[in-house]
Scaffold this motif. Structure first.
Motif, PDB file in Angstrom:
ATOM      1  N   PHE A 118      -4.327   4.116  -1.162  1.00 43.94           N
ATOM      2  CA  PHE A 118      -5.509   4.857  -0.702  1.00 43.94           C
ATOM      3  C   PHE A 118      -6.342   4.022   0.265  1.00 43.94           C
ATOM      4  CE2 PHE A 118      -4.695   7.582  -4.429  1.00 43.94           C
ATOM      5  CZ  PHE A 118      -4.835   8.829  -3.834  1.00 43.94           C
ATOM      6  N   LEU A 119      -6.467   2.712  -0.017  1.00 46.49           N
ATOM      7  CA  LEU A 119      -7.249   1.848   0.860  1.00 46.49           C
ATOM      8  C   LEU A 119      -6.621   1.754   2.246  1.00 46.49           C
ATOM      9  CD1 LEU A 119      -8.138  -1.043  -1.608  1.00 46.49           C
ATOM     10  CD2 LEU A 119      -9.770   0.423  -0.431  1.00 46.49           C
ATOM     11  N   VAL A 120      -5.303   1.530   2.285  1.00 47.12           N
ATOM     12  CA  VAL A 120      -4.621   1.417   3.575  1.00 47.12           C
ATOM     13  C   VAL A 120      -4.656   2.756   4.306  1.00 47.12           C
ATOM     14  CG1 VAL A 120      -2.430   0.921   4.719  1.00 47.12           C
ATOM     15  CG2 VAL A 120      -3.138  -0.453   2.750  1.00 47.12           C
ATOM     16  N   SER A 121      -4.466   3.853   3.563  1.00 53.34           N
ATOM     17  CA  SER A 121      -4.480   5.185   4.175  1.00 53.34           C
ATOM     18  C   SER A 121      -5.838   5.517   4.779  1.00 53.34           C
ATOM     19  CB  SER A 121      -4.113   6.255   3.138  1.00 53.34           C
ATOM     20  OG  SER A 121      -2.816   6.046   2.615  1.00 53.34           O
ATOM     21  N   GLY A 122      -6.898   4.959   4.210  1.00 57.40           N
ATOM     22  CA  GLY A 122      -8.245   5.243   4.694  1.00 57.40           C
ATOM     23  C   GLY A 122      -8.665   4.410   5.890  1.00 57.40           C
ATOM     24  N   SER A 123      -7.861   3.420   6.272  1.00 61.03           N
ATOM     25  CA  SER A 123      -8.208   2.585   7.421  1.00 61.03           C
ATOM     26  C   SER A 123      -7.688   3.213   8.712  1.00 61.03           C
ATOM     27  CB  SER A 123      -7.612   1.180   7.247  1.00 61.03           C
ATOM     28  OG  SER A 123      -6.198   1.254   7.158  1.00 61.03           O
ATOM     29  N   GLU A 124      -8.295   2.844   9.833  1.00 57.47           N
ATOM     30  CA  GLU A 124      -7.876   3.411  11.119  1.00 57.47           C
ATOM     31  C   GLU A 124      -6.485   2.939  11.506  1.00 57.47           C
ATOM     32  OE1 GLU A 124     -10.539   3.139  14.380  1.00 57.47           O
ATOM     33  OE2 GLU A 124     -12.326   3.536  13.178  1.00 57.47           O
ATOM     34  N   LEU A 125      -6.229   1.647  11.298  1.00 58.62           N
ATOM     35  CA  LEU A 125      -4.941   1.053  11.644  1.00 58.62           C
ATOM     36  C   LEU A 125      -4.411   0.271  10.457  1.00 58.62           C
ATOM     37  CD1 LEU A 125      -5.848  -0.349  15.196  1.00 58.62           C
ATOM     38  CD2 LEU A 125      -4.541   1.736  14.717  1.00 58.62           C
ATOM     39  N   VAL A 126      -3.123   0.007  10.445  1.00 64.83           N
ATOM     40  CA  VAL A 126      -2.504  -0.808   9.404  1.00 64.83           C
ATOM     41  C   VAL A 126      -2.377  -2.232   9.927  1.00 64.83           C
ATOM     42  CG1 VAL A 126      -0.426  -1.190   8.039  1.00 64.83           C
ATOM     43  CG2 VAL A 126      -1.244   1.138   8.436  1.00 64.83           C
ATOM     44  N   GLY A 127      -2.944  -3.178   9.197  1.00 65.81           N
ATOM     45  CA  GLY A 127      -2.929  -4.573   9.625  1.00 65.81           C
ATOM     46  C   GLY A 127      -1.529  -5.173   9.589  1.00 65.81           C
ATOM     47  N   THR A 128      -1.277  -6.106  10.508  1.00 71.56           N
ATOM     48  CA  THR A 128      -0.006  -6.819  10.555  1.00 71.56           C
ATOM     49  C   THR A 128      -0.275  -8.317  10.419  1.00 71.56           C
ATOM     50  OG1 THR A 128      -0.005  -7.146  12.954  1.00 71.56           O
ATOM     51  CG2 THR A 128       0.859  -5.040  12.124  1.00 71.56           C
ATOM     52  N   ASN A 129       0.754  -9.120  10.630  1.00 68.63           N
ATOM     53  CA  ASN A 129       0.573 -10.572  10.613  1.00 68.63           C
ATOM     54  C   ASN A 129       0.675 -11.168  12.017  1.00 68.63           C
ATOM     55  OD1 ASN A 129       3.292 -10.059  11.000  1.00 68.63           O
ATOM     56  ND2 ASN A 129       3.986 -11.788   9.753  1.00 68.63           N
ATOM     57  N   GLU A 130       0.532 -10.323  13.054  1.00 68.83           N
ATOM     58  CA  GLU A 130       0.689 -10.767  14.436  1.00 68.83           C
ATOM     59  C   GLU A 130      -0.671 -10.991  15.098  1.00 68.83           C
ATOM     60  OE1 GLU A 130       2.501  -9.077  18.676  1.00 68.83           O
ATOM     61  OE2 GLU A 130       3.370  -8.371  16.771  1.00 68.83           O
ATOM     62  N   ASP A 347     -19.747   3.806   1.894  1.00 69.58           N
ATOM     63  CA  ASP A 347     -18.425   3.224   2.152  1.00 69.58           C
ATOM     64  C   ASP A 347     -17.914   2.657   0.826  1.00 69.58           C
ATOM     65  OD1 ASP A 347     -16.161   1.932   2.932  1.00 69.58           O
ATOM     66  OD2 ASP A 347     -17.145   0.500   4.261  1.00 69.58           O
ATOM     67  N   TRP A 348     -16.907   3.308   0.252  1.00 71.70           N
ATOM     68  CA  TRP A 348     -16.433   2.946  -1.081  1.00 71.70           C
ATOM     69  C   TRP A 348     -15.216   2.035  -1.046  1.00 71.70           C
ATOM     70  CZ3 TRP A 348     -19.532   4.370  -5.038  1.00 71.70           C
ATOM     71  CH2 TRP A 348     -20.468   5.357  -4.777  1.00 71.70           C
ATOM     72  N   SER A 349     -14.826   1.574   0.134  1.00 63.58           N
ATOM     73  CA  SER A 349     -13.618   0.755   0.232  1.00 63.58           C
ATOM     74  C   SER A 349     -13.753  -0.568  -0.529  1.00 63.58           C
ATOM     75  CB  SER A 349     -13.276   0.485   1.699  1.00 63.58           C
ATOM     76  OG  SER A 349     -14.337  -0.176   2.358  1.00 63.58           O
ATOM     77  N   GLY A 350     -14.950  -1.185  -0.451  1.00 56.07           N
ATOM     78  CA  GLY A 350     -15.155  -2.445  -1.168  1.00 56.07           C
ATOM     79  C   GLY A 350     -15.019  -2.282  -2.670  1.00 56.07           C
ATOM     80  N   LEU A 351     -15.518  -1.160  -3.193  1.00 56.17           N
ATOM     81  CA  LEU A 351     -15.443  -0.904  -4.623  1.00 56.17           C
ATOM     82  C   LEU A 351     -13.997  -0.697  -5.060  1.00 56.17           C
ATOM     83  CD1 LEU A 351     -17.219  -0.547  -7.131  1.00 56.17           C
ATOM     84  CD2 LEU A 351     -17.326   1.880  -6.635  1.00 56.17           C
ATOM     85  N   PHE A 352     -13.233   0.050  -4.264  1.00 54.32           N
ATOM     86  CA  PHE A 352     -11.838   0.277  -4.620  1.00 54.32           C
ATOM     87  C   PHE A 352     -10.999  -0.981  -4.434  1.00 54.32           C
ATOM     88  CE2 PHE A 352     -13.132   4.726  -4.221  1.00 54.32           C
ATOM     89  CZ  PHE A 352     -12.525   5.251  -5.350  1.00 54.32           C
ATOM     90  N   MET A 353     -11.348  -1.818  -3.464  1.00 57.98           N
ATOM     91  CA  MET A 353     -10.662  -3.100  -3.316  1.00 57.98           C
ATOM     92  C   MET A 353     -10.880  -3.963  -4.556  1.00 57.98           C
ATOM     93  SD  MET A 353      -8.814  -5.196  -1.506  1.00 57.98           S
ATOM     94  CE  MET A 353      -8.863  -4.829   0.249  1.00 57.98           C
ATOM     95  N   MET A 354     -12.123  -3.959  -5.063  1.00 62.86           N
ATOM     96  CA  MET A 354     -12.435  -4.705  -6.277  1.00 62.86           C
ATOM     97  C   MET A 354     -11.645  -4.148  -7.454  1.00 62.86           C
ATOM     98  SD  MET A 354     -14.289  -7.260  -7.246  1.00 62.86           S
ATOM     99  CE  MET A 354     -15.058  -8.025  -8.687  1.00 62.86           C
ATOM    100  N   MET A 355     -11.535  -2.833  -7.520  1.00 65.70           N
ATOM    101  CA  MET A 355     -10.785  -2.202  -8.609  1.00 65.70           C
ATOM    102  C   MET A 355      -9.316  -2.620  -8.573  1.00 65.70           C
ATOM    103  SD  MET A 355     -10.405   1.861  -9.412  1.00 65.70           S
ATOM    104  CE  MET A 355      -9.802   2.432 -10.996  1.00 65.70           C
ATOM    105  N   ALA A 356      -8.729  -2.624  -7.359  1.00 64.99           N
ATOM    106  CA  ALA A 356      -7.329  -3.035  -7.231  1.00 64.99           C
ATOM    107  C   ALA A 356      -7.151  -4.482  -7.671  1.00 64.99           C
ATOM    108  CB  ALA A 356      -6.869  -2.859  -5.789  1.00 64.99           C
ATOM    109  N   MET A 357      -8.061  -5.352  -7.270  1.00 61.19           N
ATOM    110  CA  MET A 357      -7.967  -6.762  -7.628  1.00 61.19           C
ATOM    111  C   MET A 357      -8.067  -6.960  -9.136  1.00 61.19           C
ATOM    112  SD  MET A 357     -10.169  -8.658  -4.632  1.00 61.19           S
ATOM    113  CE  MET A 357      -9.858 -10.259  -5.370  1.00 61.19           C
ATOM    114  N   ILE A 358      -9.003  -6.243  -9.772  1.00 56.89           N
ATOM    115  CA  ILE A 358      -9.204  -6.426 -11.211  1.00 56.89           C
ATOM    116  C   ILE A 358      -8.021  -5.891 -12.007  1.00 56.89           C
ATOM    117  CG2 ILE A 358     -10.609  -5.714 -13.184  1.00 56.89           C
ATOM    118  CD1 ILE A 358     -13.039  -5.792 -11.351  1.00 56.89           C
ATOM    119  N   THR A 359      -7.527  -4.693 -11.642  1.00 62.83           N
ATOM    120  CA  THR A 359      -6.438  -4.114 -12.436  1.00 62.83           C
ATOM    121  C   THR A 359      -5.154  -4.928 -12.279  1.00 62.83           C
ATOM    122  OG1 THR A 359      -5.256  -2.083 -12.985  1.00 62.83           O
ATOM    123  CG2 THR A 359      -5.707  -2.452 -10.664  1.00 62.83           C
TER     124      THR A 359
END
Length: 429
Positions: A118-130, A347-359
């Motif tokens: 859900f977090l990645v889907s909600g972003s404008e672009l998908v981050g890479t390592n380049e 903007d709920w992305s920070g909250l869901f990021m925290m949820m992913a990290m904790i779980t």
């Protein structure tokens, strides 16, 4: 205090408790659903600890909500003692017992992966390592990094997601890193890639150099809120611009301060400030599609999971102390702070990021082979598989009881530390 004000203060904590409760529920539901699938008798399914506040007796299982919103349990027949019931946990084949015990942690990991999707889907672009470009004044490009480099490793650790890049640079505070990159199809190792370092998160100050929010590090070194900074390293400061200039002038980030506290002047010598590496390049983003969203979400999940073990290693080798840890009280407080910010900024992305990290953290931590944790139970079952006989239950129970006492003592210590941070105003950041 009017109703709207009270609600705005209570709501973030209510959201934090619900988030924490959902993570615990998912974990315990994993144990519960596989126990039911394998026909094991479940006596109680409880969320929370302490006195029961709500309960409902099912055909076989009691469902309970308990007062303290931390933890939960699934009580299975024959889990802690011998039972003659054919449906008891202790009378099941070892592979079934292993799946039931592991299911809680696995459900946490699955939840983390879903949240990352859900977090990645909600972003404008998908981050890479380049590397896409370098910012003005960048110094890392002078050490060998170049536009188009795909970052494969930092300090020998593989990069699974763009999240790893910032994490590894924060983990190493030296400002120098070893990079392995892919450049035009060739792997290249770049040693001692240098980045600038700047002070970060030490204090907030007014135009007249009076600080009004001091970090825990500076409080430990003698600073206090409402101190006015008179001079740094012998040079007087009267404005915020002069303060910034004097701090930036010293590259070892250790200073002698003269402060005015009330009517008294106070000298503090060799004060160390928090620093952060200046991230001087940006990462290429790709247009979203199903494949790269799933791949990126998996990369984020792996990155967060690896953080659990790397942080544990850092704790063992003394890089972190008790003040850097947070127990249930601290965790809920941090989630509440993020929830408050999310409500303000919509903007709920920070909250869901925290949820992913904790779980993910809870899932992997529970798999550690520590007595009283799921991993401890799995360890004894692996022993049973290898030697074709179980460890006598009384000995296993003693070991788990001792482990539980140690874990509860550790949690109590961290909880007292959490309370002290709240009372002293030190915070959790």
């Amino acid at each position: 205090m009017d109703f709207s004000t009270a609600l705005s203060k209570i709501l973030p904590f209510a959201i934090a408790v619900l988030f924490f409760g959902l993570i615990i529920f998912i974990h315990e539901f994993g144990h519960f659903i596989f126990a039911k699938l394998f026909g094991v008798k479940v006596n109680e399914f409880a969320i929370g600890m302490g006195p029961t506040i709500l309960k409902k007796q099912g055909k076989e299982t009691k469902y309970a909500l308990r007062l303290l919103p931390f933890g939960g349990f699934v009580s299975m027949e024959g889990e802690e003692e011998k039972s003659e019931d054919g449906r008891a946990f202790c009378n099941q084949k070892v592979w079934k017992r292993m799946i039931i015990i592991a299911a809680g942690a696995v459900m946490n990991l699955i939840l983390g992966f879903i949240v990352c999707i859900f977090l990645v889907s909600g972003s404008e672009l998908v981050g890479t390592n380049e590397i896409l470009q370098f910012y003005e004044g960048a110094v890392s490009s002078e050490s060998g990094l170049a536009v188009g480099d795909k970052i494969l490793k930092i300090d020998g650790k593989r990069v699974y997601s763009d999240y790893d890049i910032s994490y590894f640079m924060q983990r190493n505070s030296s400002g120098k890193y070893d990079f392995t990159v892919e450049r035009e199809g060739e792997k290249i190792t770049l040693e001692d890639v240098t980045f600038l370092k700047r002070t970060s998160g030490n204090f907030y100050y007014r135009e007249d150099c009076t600080v009004y929010d001091v970090s825990a590090l500076l409080k430990d070194q003698g600073f206090a809120d409402e101190d006015m900074i008179l001079s740094i390293n012998g040079s007087s400061v009267k404005t915020a611009e002069e303060l910034i200039a004097q701090i930036d002038a010293d590259k070892d980030f250790t200073y002698d301060f003269v402060l005015k506290r009330g009517e008294e002047e106070i000298s503090l010598s060799q004060v160390k400030l928090n620093t952060a590496t200046v991230f001087d390049f940006s990462i290429l983003g790709e247009e979203k599609n199903v494949l790269n969203v799933l791949s990126s979400a998996l990369g984020y999940s792996v990155s967060m999971g690896r953080m659990v073990y790397l942080s544990l290693f850092d704790l063992i080798r003394g890089q972190y102390g008790l003040n850097d840890l947070a127990g249930p009280i601290g965790t809920v407080t941090v989630i509440a702070d993020i929830a408050q910010s999310s409500m303000v900024n919509v903007d709920w992305s920070g909250l869901f990021m925290m949820m992913a990290m904790i779980t993910i953290n809870i899932g992997l931590f529970n798999l550690l082979p520590v007595p009283a944790l799921d991993g401890g139970h799995l360890f004894f079952m692996v022993f049973e598989v290898i030697f074709r006989k179980p460890v006598p239950q009384k000995y296993e129970s003693w070991i788990h009881a001792a482990g539980l006492i140690i874990l509860l003592g550790f949690m109590a210590l961290i909880s007292f530390s959490d309370i002290w941070k709240l009372v002293s105003g030190r915070g959790f950041y």
